[in-house]
Write a protein that holds these residues in place. Sequence first.
Motif, PDB file in Angstrom:
ATOM      1  N   GLU A 142       0.837  -1.204   0.000  1.00 51.72           N
ATOM      2  CA  GLU A 142       0.000   0.000   0.000  1.00 51.72           C
ATOM      3  C   GLU A 142       0.872   1.254   0.000  1.00 51.72           C
ATOM      4  O   GLU A 142       0.618   2.208  -0.731  1.00 51.72           O
ATOM      5  N   ASN A 144       3.944   1.434  -1.021  1.00 48.70           N
ATOM      6  CA  ASN A 144       4.639   1.487  -2.313  1.00 48.70           C
ATOM      7  C   ASN A 144       3.709   2.014  -3.412  1.00 48.70           C
ATOM      8  O   ASN A 144       4.115   2.833  -4.246  1.00 48.70           O
ATOM      9  N   ASP A 145       2.448   1.555  -3.385  1.00 53.75           N
ATOM     10  CA  ASP A 145       1.463   1.995  -4.390  1.00 53.75           C
ATOM     11  C   ASP A 145       1.179   3.493  -4.287  1.00 53.75           C
ATOM     12  O   ASP A 145       0.866   4.140  -5.279  1.00 53.75           O
ATOM     13  N   TYR A 146       1.248   4.004  -3.062  1.00 56.46           N
ATOM     14  CA  TYR A 146       0.938   5.421  -2.851  1.00 56.46           C
ATOM     15  C   TYR A 146       2.188   6.290  -2.692  1.00 56.46           C
ATOM     16  O   TYR A 146       2.124   7.357  -2.102  1.00 56.46           O
ATOM     17  N   THR A 147       3.305   5.789  -3.210  1.00 53.32           N
ATOM     18  CA  THR A 147       4.515   6.613  -3.260  1.00 53.32           C
ATOM     19  C   THR A 147       4.636   7.176  -4.667  1.00 53.32           C
ATOM     20  O   THR A 147       4.659   6.428  -5.644  1.00 53.32           O
ATOM     21  N   VAL A 148       4.655   8.494  -4.759  1.00 50.18           N
ATOM     22  CA  VAL A 148       4.665   9.140  -6.084  1.00 50.18           C
ATOM     23  C   VAL A 148       6.075   9.593  -6.411  1.00 50.18           C
ATOM     24  O   VAL A 148       6.709  10.232  -5.583  1.00 50.18           O
TER      25      VAL A 148
ATOM     26  N   ILE B  35      -3.281  11.283  -7.079  1.00 44.75           N
ATOM     27  CA  ILE B  35      -3.053  10.769  -5.710  1.00 44.75           C
ATOM     28  C   ILE B  35      -2.365  11.842  -4.867  1.00 44.75           C
ATOM     29  O   ILE B  35      -2.745  12.112  -3.730  1.00 44.75           O
ATOM     30  N   ALA B  41      -1.330  10.408  -1.078  1.00 48.55           N
ATOM     31  CA  ALA B  41       0.013   9.834  -1.170  1.00 48.55           C
ATOM     32  C   ALA B  41       0.573   9.532   0.215  1.00 48.55           C
ATOM     33  O   ALA B  41       0.325  10.266   1.173  1.00 48.55           O
ATOM     34  N   LYS B  42       1.284   8.386   0.320  1.00 46.34           N
ATOM     35  CA  LYS B  42       1.915   8.011   1.592  1.00 46.34           C
ATOM     36  C   LYS B  42       3.341   8.552   1.642  1.00 46.34           C
ATOM     37  O   LYS B  42       3.905   8.722   2.715  1.00 46.34           O
ATOM     38  N   ALA B  43       3.932   8.744   0.455  1.00 47.09           N
ATOM     39  CA  ALA B  43       5.311   9.249   0.391  1.00 47.09           C
ATOM     40  C   ALA B  43       5.541   9.900  -0.962  1.00 47.09           C
ATOM     41  O   ALA B  43       4.813   9.634  -1.921  1.00 47.09           O
ATOM     42  N   ARG B  45       8.837  10.798  -3.659  1.00 40.36           N
ATOM     43  CA  ARG B  45      10.276  10.635  -3.927  1.00 40.36           C
ATOM     44  C   ARG B  45      10.916  12.012  -4.095  1.00 40.36           C
ATOM     45  O   ARG B  45      10.270  12.938  -4.621  1.00 40.36           O
TER      46      ARG B  45
END
Lengths: 148, 68
Positions: A142, A144-148, B35, B41-43, B45
């Motif tokens: 989850e 990883n999927d929501y890391t942009v 997102i 978004a959780k993170a 880059r």
Amino acid sequence: MWNHDKSTTLTLICTRIAAAADFTALFFVPKIVDFFIYRGTVQAEGRMPVITSVYICLVIGGVILYMLDRLLNNIKHEDIFISRNVSYLRGISWACFALCVPCLVITIYCQTFFFILLASGFMGLILKVVKNVIEKAVLIKEENDYTV
Amino acid sequence: MGKIVVNLDVVMAQRKISAGALAEKVGITPANLSILKNNKAKAIRFSTLEELCRILECQPGDILEYKE
């Protein structure tokens, strides 16, 4: 050629055969218990508690097989690291622990059932660990999927 | 507990740039930009943040904000 998809399908078929066997056994529980009493494997005075416990075991077994079927279906559709699968694993694990109770009753009248009790408890414990691993994997996926 | 809020839509409006154009320039999918914009978004880059700052000509603090 043997592949992952065929393996999942084979496991799914085996699960459904086991579910059919579980359902069919429901109609023959008294006869099966009587057979084992006749052979001396089960003590005669324990007929009713053993029959009741076997019924409970079969119902719990049916629940486990249903959840396994759903789990395998999700795996077949490539939905592996999802929270629903974690719920199924949690359910199967608790069902294995629940199975220990009727097995304990049967053990009073048929000592060899103690090994099934142990196996069920141990399986529940292993599944609990697997559930924890998958639960963590779902969180990582989850994130990883929501890391942009 | 506080949380990080993405003010990307505000900066985009100031720079008058559409989501599609920004996604293309940054090199991310429109779905990922959505997102980010919708604070799901959780993170993020550093490479994405660098590209956003370069294209929108702003600082990371203009895009990200800590709110209690």
